[in-house]
Design an enzyme around this catalytic site. Structure first.
Site, PDB file in Angstrom:
ATOM      1  N   GLU A  22       6.860   1.764   5.702  1.00 45.38           N
ATOM      2  CA  GLU A  22       7.956   0.821   5.503  1.00 45.38           C
ATOM      3  C   GLU A  22       7.374  -0.596   5.629  1.00 45.38           C
ATOM      4  O   GLU A  22       6.579  -0.857   6.549  1.00 45.38           O
ATOM      5  CB  GLU A  22       8.975   1.060   6.615  1.00 45.38           C
ATOM      6  CG  GLU A  22      10.364   0.532   6.344  1.00 45.38           C
ATOM      7  CD  GLU A  22      11.234   0.689   7.586  1.00 45.38           C
ATOM      8  OE1 GLU A  22      12.133  -0.120   7.778  1.00 45.38           O
ATOM      9  OE2 GLU A  22      10.972   1.625   8.357  1.00 45.38           O
TER      10      GLU A  22
ATOM     11  N   LEU B  79       0.842  -1.197   0.000  1.00 47.27           N
ATOM     12  CA  LEU B  79       0.000   0.000   0.000  1.00 47.27           C
ATOM     13  C   LEU B  79       0.876   1.244   0.000  1.00 47.27           C
ATOM     14  O   LEU B  79       1.950   1.268   0.607  1.00 47.27           O
ATOM     15  CB  LEU B  79      -0.914  -0.021   1.221  1.00 47.27           C
ATOM     16  CG  LEU B  79      -1.957  -1.156   1.192  1.00 47.27           C
ATOM     17  CD1 LEU B  79      -2.567  -1.370   2.569  1.00 47.27           C
ATOM     18  CD2 LEU B  79      -3.051  -0.870   0.158  1.00 47.27           C
TER      19      LEU B  79
ATOM     20  N   GLU C 280      -0.835 -17.804  14.466  1.00 45.60           N
ATOM     21  CA  GLU C 280      -1.432 -16.594  13.870  1.00 45.60           C
ATOM     22  C   GLU C 280      -2.933 -16.557  14.138  1.00 45.60           C
ATOM     23  O   GLU C 280      -3.497 -15.502  14.426  1.00 45.60           O
ATOM     24  CB  GLU C 280      -1.196 -16.566  12.353  1.00 45.60           C
ATOM     25  CG  GLU C 280       0.250 -16.339  11.969  1.00 45.60           C
ATOM     26  CD  GLU C 280       0.427 -16.243  10.456  1.00 45.60           C
ATOM     27  OE1 GLU C 280      -0.432 -15.655   9.788  1.00 45.60           O
ATOM     28  OE2 GLU C 280       1.431 -16.777   9.949  1.00 45.60           O
TER      29      GLU C 280
ATOM     30  N   ASN D  72      -1.625  -5.384  10.533  1.00 39.76           N
ATOM     31  CA  ASN D  72      -1.062  -6.412   9.655  1.00 39.76           C
ATOM     32  C   ASN D  72      -0.577  -7.563  10.518  1.00 39.76           C
ATOM     33  O   ASN D  72      -0.212  -7.378  11.671  1.00 39.76           O
ATOM     34  CB  ASN D  72       0.121  -5.830   8.860  1.00 39.76           C
ATOM     35  CG  ASN D  72       0.709  -6.834   7.887  1.00 39.76           C
ATOM     36  OD1 ASN D  72      -0.024  -7.533   7.188  1.00 39.76           O
ATOM     37  ND2 ASN D  72       2.031  -6.935   7.841  1.00 39.76           N
TER      38      ASN D  72
ATOM     39  N   HIS E 198       2.338 -10.599  10.398  1.00 42.84           N
ATOM     40  CA  HIS E 198       3.533 -11.004   9.666  1.00 42.84           C
ATOM     41  C   HIS E 198       4.090 -12.281  10.310  1.00 42.84           C
ATOM     42  O   HIS E 198       4.187 -12.357  11.537  1.00 42.84           O
ATOM     43  CB  HIS E 198       4.577  -9.880   9.714  1.00 42.84           C
ATOM     44  CG  HIS E 198       5.812 -10.229   8.959  1.00 42.84           C
ATOM     45  ND1 HIS E 198       5.855 -10.254   7.576  1.00 42.84           N
ATOM     46  CD2 HIS E 198       7.041 -10.623   9.376  1.00 42.84           C
ATOM     47  CE1 HIS E 198       7.066 -10.624   7.192  1.00 42.84           C
ATOM     48  NE2 HIS E 198       7.804 -10.854   8.258  1.00 42.84           N
TER      49      HIS E 198
END
Ligand code: GRF
Length: 223
Positions: free
Chosen positions: A149, A99, A180, A113, A115
């Protein structure tokens, strides 16, 4: 009768199988959850995860980046959908497009997010193979607020597991994925309940305790 608490309207952006989306949907299904999954967006028309949205009766939009010449118009279509559905929080869950800094800035501290590594270690792709190559003894996943970033931003929650001597990238990926599915719903719950605030680039969570845990891997030999 007391008004039911307002739930945070949340969109999940996916590109693939959507197992994290499924975990988020399951967590948010009971009315007591602080977040409500109100929209699913996939940039891939064939994403398996779209079926989870359909099963749950959640609006699902395909916004195919290949139909757009510029990232700006692709993102404008995403933002229009978010606005149409009065979305307040966005969760990236295996969304494989980067994005723009503008998009990330507009959604600052409302964009999460997940990861598959213990950030800030192992940003980027192929984290499980790279974890094994690096010989790390602990690995895991991180839920964080997104910054421009890639794979950076204030950490909300992490899950950790011990790497086994016989682990392969696939075995590690499977165990991290299970982790997760526990971490992402918990992180969204904390954010949606308004319990996460930022001090600089550090996320502070009200009223939580850390597990009293220290681990050594491999296990120390007896004696
Ligand atoms: C997960 O491993 C997530 O950490 C990464 O992409 C994968 C998505 O898996 N960002 P799924 O589509 O949620 O099953």
């Amino acid at each position: 009768m007391a008004e039911p608490a307002r739930r945070r309207r949340t969109a999940v952006l996916i590109s693939g199988r959507g197992s994290n989306l499924k975990a988020l949907l399951e967590h948010c299904a009971p009315p007591a959850a602080s977040a409500e999954i109100a929209l699913v967006i996939s940039n891939q028309p064939a994403a398996g995860g779209l079926a989870h949205a359909r099963t749950a009766g959640i609006p699902a939009a395909v916004i195919d980046h290949r139909q757009h010449e510029a990232r700006e118009s692709f993102e404008a279509e995403i933002e229009a959908a978010l606005k149409n559905h009065s979305i307040e929080t966005v969760c990236l869950a295996g969304f494989m497009r980067i994005l723009s800094a503008g998009f990330v800035a507009r959604w600052q501290d409302r964009l999460l997010n997940i990861h598959p590594s213990l950030l800030p270690a192992l940003r980027g792709l192929d984290t499980h193979r790279r974890a094994l190559e690096a010989g790390v003894r602990f690995h895991g996943c991180t839920v964080h607020f997104l910054r421009a970033e890639v794979d950076a931003g204030p950490i909300i929650l992490q899950g950790v597991l011990a790497v086994r001597p016989d682990d392969t990238p696939d075995s590690l990926a499977a165990r991290v994925l299970t982790l997760e599915h526990r971490c992402y719903p918990q992180a969204l719950e904390l954010v949606a309940a308004g319990r996460v605030r930022l001090e600089g680039e550090r996320a502070i969570i009200d009223g939580v305790t850390a597990p009293d845990l220290m681990l050594i891997n491999p296990l120390p030999e007896p004696g």
